[in-house]
Motif scaffolding. Sequence first.
Motif, PDB file in Angstrom:
ATOM      1  N   PHE A 236       5.401  13.902  -6.930  1.00 39.92           N
ATOM      2  CA  PHE A 236       5.465  12.470  -6.676  1.00 39.92           C
ATOM      3  C   PHE A 236       4.333  12.038  -5.754  1.00 39.92           C
ATOM      4  N   ARG A 264      10.874   3.666 -12.577  1.00 34.83           N
ATOM      5  CA  ARG A 264      11.328   2.620 -11.671  1.00 34.83           C
ATOM      6  C   ARG A 264      11.333   1.228 -12.299  1.00 34.83           C
ATOM      7  N   SER A 298      15.447   4.491 -14.620  1.00 35.67           N
ATOM      8  CA  SER A 298      16.244   5.640 -14.187  1.00 35.67           C
ATOM      9  C   SER A 298      17.724   5.328 -14.049  1.00 35.67           C
ATOM     10  N   ASN A 299      18.062   4.050 -13.830  1.00 39.76           N
ATOM     11  CA  ASN A 299      19.485   3.732 -13.660  1.00 39.76           C
ATOM     12  C   ASN A 299      20.106   3.186 -14.942  1.00 39.76           C
ATOM     13  N   ARG A 305      17.877   7.125 -22.532  1.00 39.18           N
ATOM     14  CA  ARG A 305      16.626   7.642 -21.991  1.00 39.18           C
ATOM     15  C   ARG A 305      16.109   8.746 -22.916  1.00 39.18           C
ATOM     16  N   ARG A 335      11.955  13.276 -17.345  1.00 43.26           N
ATOM     17  CA  ARG A 335      13.212  12.506 -17.345  1.00 43.26           C
ATOM     18  C   ARG A 335      13.899  12.626 -18.695  1.00 43.26           C
ATOM     19  N   ARG A 341      19.269  17.867 -20.481  1.00 46.47           N
ATOM     20  CA  ARG A 341      20.009  18.800 -19.659  1.00 46.47           C
ATOM     21  C   ARG A 341      21.375  18.234 -19.274  1.00 46.47           C
ATOM     22  N   GLU A 342      21.353  16.950 -18.923  1.00 54.41           N
ATOM     23  CA  GLU A 342      22.586  16.324 -18.480  1.00 54.41           C
ATOM     24  C   GLU A 342      23.618  16.316 -19.609  1.00 54.41           C
TER      25      GLU A 342
ATOM     26  N   ARG B 265      34.232  20.918  -9.911  1.00 51.95           N
ATOM     27  CA  ARG B 265      34.465  20.765 -11.353  1.00 51.95           C
ATOM     28  C   ARG B 265      33.853  21.905 -12.150  1.00 51.95           C
ATOM     29  N   VAL B 268      27.688  23.257 -14.465  1.00 54.77           N
ATOM     30  CA  VAL B 268      26.498  24.112 -14.423  1.00 54.77           C
ATOM     31  C   VAL B 268      25.558  23.552 -13.352  1.00 54.77           C
ATOM     32  N   PRO B 269      25.232  24.328 -12.327  1.00 56.62           N
ATOM     33  CA  PRO B 269      24.397  23.768 -11.265  1.00 56.62           C
ATOM     34  C   PRO B 269      22.924  23.718 -11.640  1.00 56.62           C
ATOM     35  N   ARG B 271      18.990  22.850  -9.579  1.00 62.03           N
ATOM     36  CA  ARG B 271      18.287  23.492  -8.456  1.00 62.03           C
ATOM     37  C   ARG B 271      19.148  23.527  -7.204  1.00 62.03           C
ATOM     38  N   GLY B 276      22.796  18.702 -12.120  1.00 59.65           N
ATOM     39  CA  GLY B 276      21.641  18.318 -12.934  1.00 59.65           C
ATOM     40  C   GLY B 276      21.461  16.807 -13.022  1.00 59.65           C
ATOM     41  N   TYR B 277      22.539  16.059 -12.777  1.00 63.84           N
ATOM     42  CA  TYR B 277      22.436  14.603 -12.889  1.00 63.84           C
ATOM     43  C   TYR B 277      22.134  13.934 -11.552  1.00 63.84           C
ATOM     44  N   TYR B 279      19.361  13.268 -10.107  1.00 60.68           N
ATOM     45  CA  TYR B 279      18.308  12.247 -10.228  1.00 60.68           C
ATOM     46  C   TYR B 279      18.900  10.915 -10.710  1.00 60.68           C
ATOM     47  N   THR B 280      19.686  10.996 -11.780  1.00 66.39           N
ATOM     48  CA  THR B 280      20.302   9.792 -12.330  1.00 66.39           C
ATOM     49  C   THR B 280      21.224   9.143 -11.308  1.00 66.39           C
ATOM     50  N   ALA B 283      19.277   7.536  -8.563  1.00 67.25           N
ATOM     51  CA  ALA B 283      18.615   6.343  -9.097  1.00 67.25           C
ATOM     52  C   ALA B 283      19.590   5.173  -9.153  1.00 67.25           C
ATOM     53  N   SER B 284      20.865   5.470  -9.419  1.00 65.74           N
ATOM     54  CA  SER B 284      21.840   4.380  -9.494  1.00 65.74           C
ATOM     55  C   SER B 284      22.063   3.746  -8.125  1.00 65.74           C
ATOM     56  N   ASP B 318      12.665  15.651  -2.858  1.00 61.70           N
ATOM     57  CA  ASP B 318      11.850  15.683  -4.073  1.00 61.70           C
ATOM     58  C   ASP B 318      12.326  14.635  -5.085  1.00 61.70           C
ATOM     59  N   LEU B 319      13.622  14.655  -5.403  1.00 62.33           N
ATOM     60  CA  LEU B 319      14.135  13.685  -6.368  1.00 62.33           C
ATOM     61  C   LEU B 319      14.042  12.270  -5.817  1.00 62.33           C
ATOM     62  N   TYR B 322      10.642  10.848  -6.248  1.00 58.38           N
ATOM     63  CA  TYR B 322      10.334  10.460  -7.627  1.00 58.38           C
ATOM     64  C   TYR B 322      10.937   9.098  -7.984  1.00 58.38           C
ATOM     65  N   ILE B 323      11.978   8.689  -7.247  1.00 58.06           N
ATOM     66  CA  ILE B 323      12.628   7.424  -7.592  1.00 58.06           C
ATOM     67  C   ILE B 323      12.109   6.276  -6.727  1.00 58.06           C
TER      68      ILE B 323
END
Lengths: 587, 465
Positions: A236, A264, A298-299, A305, A335, A341-342, B265, B268-269, B271, B276-277, B279-280, B283-284, B318-319, B322-323
Motif C-alpha cells: 500500500f 475505495r 471494498s464494502n 467483487r 481483492r 477465498r472468502e 466458529r 479456516v484462518p 494470515r 480471510g474476510y 479486509y471486507t 472495509a465495511s 497492512d489491511l 490498503y483500505i
Amino acid sequence: MSPPIERSTPKLTRVVGALAEATGMRDAKLNELVRIGELGLLAEVLRVTGDRATLQVFEETMGVALEEPVARAGAPLSVELGPGLLGSVVDGIGRPLSALAAITGDFILPGANAPTIERAREFVFTSKVAVGAKVGPGDVLGTVPDRGGFEHRILVPPDRSGLIGKLFEGTRTIEAPIAELTDGTPLFMSHRWPVRRPRPIRARLDASRPFLTGQRIFDFLFPIAEGGTVAVPGGFGTGKTVIEQSLAKYAEADVVIYIGCGERGNEMAEVLHEFARLKDPRHCKPVLDRTVLVVNTSNMPVAARESSVYLGLTIAEYFRDQGYRAAVMADSLSRWAEALREIGSRLQEMPGEEGYPTYLASRAARLHERAGRVTCLGAPNREGSVTLISAVSPPGGDFSEPVTQSCLRVAGALWALDPELAHQRQFPAVDWHTSYSLYADAMGKALDASCDPGWTKARAAIIELLQRDGELREVASVVGPEALEDKDRLLLQVAAIAREIVLGQSAFDPTDAYSTPAKTFRLARAVLQLFDAGKAALEKGATFAELELSQARRALAMLRDAPEADFEARAAEVATRITTLWRGGPS
Amino acid sequence: MRVARSYRGARAAAGPLVYVGNAQRAALGEWVTLRAEGQPELRGQIIEAGRDVSVVQVLEDTLGLEPAAIEISLTGELANAIVGKDLLGRALSGAQDPRDGQPRPIGEAIRPLWGAPINPTQRLPPSDFIETGISAIDGMNTLVRGQKLPVFSGPGLPALELAATIVENARAPRGEPFAVVFCAIGITERETRTFLDRFTASGALERSVLYLNQAQDPTIERLLAPRAALACAEHLAFVHGLHVLVVLADITNYCEALREVAAAREEVPGRRGYPGYMYTDLASLFERAGVVKNKPGSVTQLPILTMPDDDITHPIPDLTGYITEGQVVLSRELHRRGIFPPVDVLPSLSRLMNAGIGKGRTVPEHRKWADQLYAIYSRGREARMMVAIVGEAGLSPTDRRALELAELFEKELVNQGTQRRTIGETLEAGWRLMDMVPREDLIKLSDELLASRRPQRDAAQRKEA
C-alpha cells in the motif's frame, strides 16, 4: 415405473455471509442465476447436491430469512452489450450505479434492479448490410454514433446467423429490432453474453505492436504489447492506483475498461470526476468518453467483487470484437482472489496456500488468457485487442504470496512497485532491478522503426547505467561516495539524473503526466550524451568536482517539464549545458 | 419486519456462540435475546441462519450460561442504532446503553447498525482542508474532509494524545458546525481517561457522542460499538449537515474480537489466524467515511491502531493501509527523544492531500514546499543510516549537512508539543528550514517561487552570517 419425483418449491434453508442454500433445486444448473428472498436478490448456483443447491449471493444478505422463496432464472450471469456503455458506471453484476441511485438514494440497498443500458435511450442506427445479405456470427450489421462520436459497431451475436429479411434504420431504442432474419429472428443493437465465457474469435495474433502508455519507465524500459498482460504488484502507498489511472487516461487504447475491484469509494468518485474533466491528449475528448467503469468497492458485496472482473473482461472483448483496442485496468486482482477465498472458505473447501482455494492459479491463468490481439469473428475483416493491466496488492508487500505468484506465472510483464522508492518519492515507484517485460525485444524493434533507430541501443545503455549504479551504490554505502573514483562518482550522478528525469514522472504535472515516445527518447538520449560528455571531460583531465552537473540537471528538468511549444528551445539549452559541462576543457 | 418467536433451550454453547436448533424463519443478522432465571438478559444476533441449526453471537459475557435452560427469543428485528442530535454530549456503551447515569436517549431515528455502502456515483471527491494544528499533518500529510486517515501507533506510543490534540484543535475551513464521535474499542480505563479528561477540559464534550467499550467490557460488543458510532455519525452528517470527525480506538482490539469469533466458529484462518474476510469486514467500517453530493455534512475518520511489535506488515496495519487513504505513522525513536507528536513523515502518507491543498485551500506552492522538505528530510535520514555504517567522521560535508537538517526538521517542524500551529505558521517553519539550504539543493523549487521568498531568505542568511 418409478414414482414421480416430488417437486417442492425452492426455499432457503441456510444463509451465512454471501452464501445461501436452498432446497427444491433438483434440476438447477451450475452457474445458473436465481433470485432469492422476498427482495429478489441476485444469486448464482455454485453447487447442486440432490435437491439442494448452494448459492453465492451478489447483494447484501443481512435480513434474509429461512424459508423465503427462490426463483430460478435459467440463464447464467451475463451482461448486456451494446451502445450506451461508454461513459457509464456499472457494479459487479452490471447494474448502472446512477440508475440505482435513482431507486435507493445515496446508499445502495439490496433488491434494486436496473438494466445495464437505459431502455428509453435512443440511438441512430445506420446499416452496413443489405436486405438479402447472408450474415454470420460477429458480422458488422451497421454502426451507431456513441458518446463523443465513437463509432459503435453493431455485431451479429456470436450465436446467430441467417439471411437478412428486414432492416430498420434510423432512431431506435435498445428494445426495438434493427433487423430481422428471414426465419423471423429479430436482431437488436444489444445482445447478452455470459460473463464467465470468453467471447469467440477467429484467430489469435502475435504480440507485435507496442501498447504505448505515455509513461516513460514503461514505454522505454518495460514495454508491453497490444494484447499483452502485465502484473503490477505493490504494497500500500506504492502508487498502484495512480499508475492504473495514468494508464487509463493516457494509454493508446480506443476503449478503457476500469475495474475498481474491492477498492475505495472516494477513489472511484475521484476517477469519475477526473475522467469527466480530463482530456485524452490524442483525441482531445474527455477520457470518460472512452471509458467504462466497473465499480465494486471494498464494502460492496463480495460475490459481486468476484464477478466484476469477468464482467469487465467481457465488455472489453465486446469492444475488441468491433475491431478496437481495448485496455482493461483491474485494480486489484488481490481483492478478486480474496473474494474467491472468502466464498471458498464459506463452502468449507479444502484450502490451498494461505487459505486461498486450490483453483486460484488456474482461474488466474484463464482470466489472463482472455487478453490478446486477435482477428475478430465475422466480416469485414478486422483486428482488435484486449490488453490487461492488473494491480496486485500483496499482504505486507511480500511478492512470494500466492496471488502475486499466480499472476506472474501467466503475465507477460512485471512492473514491481517498491515501497523504498515510494518513500523516496520516486514515482512511478517501479523497481527497475526486479521488473521485466517479455515483450521488450519485439517492442524495441517496433520502436526502432517507428520512433528512432537508436531506441534499443539507448535502452540497453540506460539499463547498463542503472545496473552499474546499483552495484556502485552498494560500494558507496560501505566506503562513502567520496572514496569512489571520479568516473564512478560521475556514473552515480548521471544515474541519479536518469532516475529523476527519465524514470521519474509526475502523474500530477499537467505537461509531464504524458510523455510521447519521441520525448521519452530525447530525454534518455540527452542523459546518455551527458554521461559521454562527462567521461570525455574526465579523460581530458577534469576532476569530478569541476563538472557542472547540477546546471545540466536543471536544464534537463526544464526540458522534461517544458510544454511542447517550448521543447526545442529547451533541448538547445540542454545541448549547450552538455558542451559546457567542463569549462576548463579545450573548447 | 417479522414477528417475534421464542424457543426453550439451545443445542450447544461455546465461547461467545450459542447454537439454536430449528429456529423458524431465522434471518441473518436478526437480533436475539437470551433469558435464564436469575440471570441478566443477554443479547445477540444471528450470524448464520440454518434450518437445522442457527448460530447466535452473544454480545455479553456467556459465563455460567446453561444452554438447555435458556429461553431464546428472536425479535424479528435487525440490529439497529438509535441516532439523533440528542446524543450529543452523551456517553453510551458499545451496546448503546447509557454510561453516564442518564436515561436512555430517545433519539430521532433508527438506522440499521450495519449500514449500507454509499453509492460511489453519489460521492463527492473529498477536497476540503481540515486544519488540525499539527505541522507534520497539515504541512506534510494533509487531512481532508471525508477522508479516512488512520494513526499507526505502537504499544506505549501517544496515539490517543495525538487524537485528542487533533480533536481539540481541528478547525473547519469556513467555521461550519462540526461534531466528534469517539468510539473506544477495548481500550483501558487509563487510556479512556487520558482522552476524556482532555476532552472535557477543552469543552469539546458537548458536541461529542461517546461510545465506550473498554477492555473489561464484553469482547463481542467491540464488533458493534464502531458500527453504532458510525451510524450516528452518518445521521449527524447527512441529516443534520454536521462535519463529523470519528475517532475509533483501537482497531487492533476490534480485529482481535473478529478473530475470536472466527476461531470459535472453527473457520479456516487466514494470515496469523485472522479470518480471510477481515479486509471486507474492515472495509465495511472504514468505507463509512465520505462526502455525499447535495448534502452539506461529511464523515471523516481517524482510526487508531496499535501495530503489534511495531510491525507495519502485520495483517492489521497492512489491511487497514490498503483500505484507508493513507496513514500517519508514529515513531518509537522520535518518541524516545521526547518529540511530540512523534510522527515519522517518511512512511506517513495522505492520499487525498493533493485534493485538499493548493490555491484557494492552503497556498499554491504547498505541494512543492512539502516535496522539497520531504526530499531534504529523506536525504538526512539516509545520511543517518550511513552514520551507523561509516561513523560520523566518515561522512562527506554534504551528508553532514543533510544530517543536521534532518535533526532540525524533527526538532523544529515535527516537534511542537501541544501548541497549535496555523497552516501559515507551519509553512513558515518549513521555509525557515529551507532558507538554510543552498540553492542548488532545492531541486523541487523553481526560481520564480524562490524569488518570491528572497527577502525573507536574505534576511535569514544575514542573521546566520
